[in-house]
Design a protein around this motif. Sequence first.
Motif, mmCIF file in Angstrom:
data_model
loop_
_atom_site.group_PDB
_atom_site.id
_atom_site.type_symbol
_atom_site.label_atom_id
_atom_site.label_comp_id
_atom_site.label_asym_id
_atom_site.label_seq_id
_atom_site.Cartn_x
_atom_site.Cartn_y
_atom_site.Cartn_z
ATOM 1 N N SER A 1 -3.760 -0.316 -9.923
ATOM 2 C CA SER A 1 -4.725 -0.601 -9.310
ATOM 3 C C SER A 1 -4.235 -0.696 -7.578
ATOM 4 C CB SER A 1 -5.677 -1.689 -9.695
ATOM 5 O OG SER A 1 -6.388 -1.548 -11.050
ATOM 6 N N LEU B 1 -3.727 3.222 -2.115
ATOM 7 C CA LEU B 1 -2.921 4.560 -1.620
ATOM 8 C C LEU B 1 -3.576 5.213 -0.495
ATOM 9 C CD1 LEU B 1 -0.582 6.395 -2.382
ATOM 10 C CD2 LEU B 1 -2.295 7.659 -3.866
ATOM 11 N N THR C 1 0.827 -1.282 0.151
ATOM 12 C CA THR C 1 0.101 -0.118 -0.141
ATOM 13 C C THR C 1 0.879 1.125 0.073
ATOM 14 O OG1 THR C 1 -1.606 -1.065 1.330
ATOM 15 C CG2 THR C 1 -1.885 1.177 1.430
ATOM 16 N N THR D 1 2.152 10.056 -8.230
ATOM 17 C CA THR D 1 1.766 9.107 -7.359
ATOM 18 C C THR D 1 0.405 8.451 -7.824
ATOM 19 O OG1 THR D 1 3.050 10.296 -5.517
ATOM 20 C CG2 THR D 1 1.673 8.427 -4.934
ATOM 21 N N ARG D 2 -0.551 9.259 -7.833
ATOM 22 C CA ARG D 2 -1.969 8.735 -8.111
ATOM 23 C C ARG D 2 -1.866 8.151 -9.370
ATOM 24 N NH1 ARG D 2 -7.223 11.647 -5.505
ATOM 25 N NH2 ARG D 2 -7.967 9.698 -6.673
ATOM 26 N N ALA E 1 -0.309 4.663 -9.034
ATOM 27 C CA ALA E 1 -1.236 3.793 -8.378
ATOM 28 C C ALA E 1 -2.428 3.494 -8.961
ATOM 29 C CB ALA E 1 -1.646 4.341 -6.985
ATOM 30 N N GLU E 2 -3.173 4.330 -9.758
ATOM 31 C CA GLU E 2 -4.365 3.983 -10.481
ATOM 32 C C GLU E 2 -3.936 2.947 -11.699
ATOM 33 O OE1 GLU E 2 -6.615 7.591 -11.060
ATOM 34 O OE2 GLU E 2 -7.634 6.553 -12.961
ATOM 35 N N GLU F 1 -7.257 1.031 -4.739
ATOM 36 C CA GLU F 1 -6.862 0.857 -6.170
ATOM 37 C C GLU F 1 -6.551 2.121 -6.977
ATOM 38 O OE1 GLU F 1 -9.590 -1.419 -7.885
ATOM 39 O OE2 GLU F 1 -9.127 -3.287 -6.738
ATOM 40 N N GLY F 2 -6.167 3.235 -6.057
ATOM 41 C CA GLY F 2 -5.675 4.080 -6.550
ATOM 42 C C GLY F 2 -6.712 5.339 -7.353
ATOM 43 N N LYS F 3 -8.004 4.766 -7.232
ATOM 44 C CA LYS F 3 -9.171 5.460 -7.792
ATOM 45 C C LYS F 3 -9.977 6.128 -7.096
ATOM 46 C CE LYS F 3 -9.365 2.410 -11.945
ATOM 47 N NZ LYS F 3 -8.709 1.318 -11.297
#
Lengths: 67, 342
Positions: B102, B105, B75, B94-95, B98-99, B325-327
């Motif tokens: 998935s 974060l 994570t 970063t996002r 991660a996105e 999942e970064g979303k």
Amino acid sequence: MRVVLRTPEREERELKGPKKVREVLEELGIVPEGVIVARGEELLTLDDEVADDDTLEIISAVSGGKR
Amino acid sequence: MKCAVCGRKAAVEVRRQGRAFCPEHYLEWFEHQVERAIRRHRMLKKEDRVLVAVSGGKDSIALWEVLRRLGFHTTGLHIQLGIADYSKRALEATRRFAEERSLPLIVVDLKETYRLTIPELAELTRRRTCSVCGLTKRYVMNRVAVEEGFDVVATGHNLDDEASVLLGNVLHWQTDALVRQDPVLPAKEKLAKRVKPLYLLTEREILAYTLLRRLPYQHEECPFAAGAKSLLYKEALNKLETAMPGTKQAFLEQYLKKIEPVLQKGLSAEEVALRECERCGYPTTGEVCAFCKTWDHAYRWAKRKGRIPGEVRFEAEPLLTFIPEGKGGGDARPAPSQEPAG
Ligand code: SF4
Ligand SMILES: [Zn+2]
Ligand SMILES: [Zn+2]
């Protein structure tokens, strides 16, 4: 050749080619250990030769501050 | 120059090992180096829940990618420092990372949580920005790890970071700091285990990995990094490294092997016992921990200047925003305090 420096501020230089990547860095006074040299997507080693019509990117690997 | 594995044209040279690799075999070599460091120092177990400290820069992004590829449960933890546009773009990188993968974060926004940004904290306490920034990041990282039940915190510290810190510590003979350079710091009561899986890879090698894997990362430097002593030390070491490949690695590794154990033994008599901070309950050597002290200090001045209402008390508990999942937006909520979740 066109040399784009990202160390990390963007700067541009014009150098005469052909020559080796090692010589490009020497001419610009850049320590090889602190950077990666790229031609487009391709990463170059110090022995690689670059032509007069190439565009190079010199990307700084060094970052500062407390982490 | 040819690839040491397949003989094709080389893209990256690893001068300290006298070898070079094509893109494909470089990526393989790099990931293998990280895997080896993890195994050799028992940094991570396959079942561990790993909290990866992610600034958005090349080191932490490369670290997260390698850990993910090696099959660890990761994570990300990103701390928004409030350093104007630099911080905004750090979160974006970063996002995005991660996105695209998935990956979960956690974001801690300092301004949202503690009402002040890092530059404000530095200004109010009249301390160096990097010093209050480092202190705050370490505290938040540890606290999130402990309260969210993570087994270990992984950071992107690389060979240049470690060797330059060592050089700085040696130049000033900072014995207290010298005995804390291990790539693995074991867990203690309310102190999460900390590991540095990239500690034997140079910044140049990490940048090459990031570029070849086409990872989104923030290239831009923090405005406060300029003029940092660490940069001067890194530059000096890179000059030595260019003339004598392998210098940085030998300097750090031989220190860790030969000198640090002796120092640790010799200084163990001086080791002070940890106790709980009277303000936040986290480990400290004094009555109040450095984190609470610093922020309390800033609050006093902020109130005097009318920037924070007089009745507000500093609370050390961070506000976490979970981005599964970064979303999605993610809701901010305080960490469920104390008991680890699992
Ligand atoms: S350079 Fe200093 S202020 Fe900027 S992120 Fe790093 S430690 Fe914080
Ligand atoms: Zn190859
Ligand atoms: Zn405290």
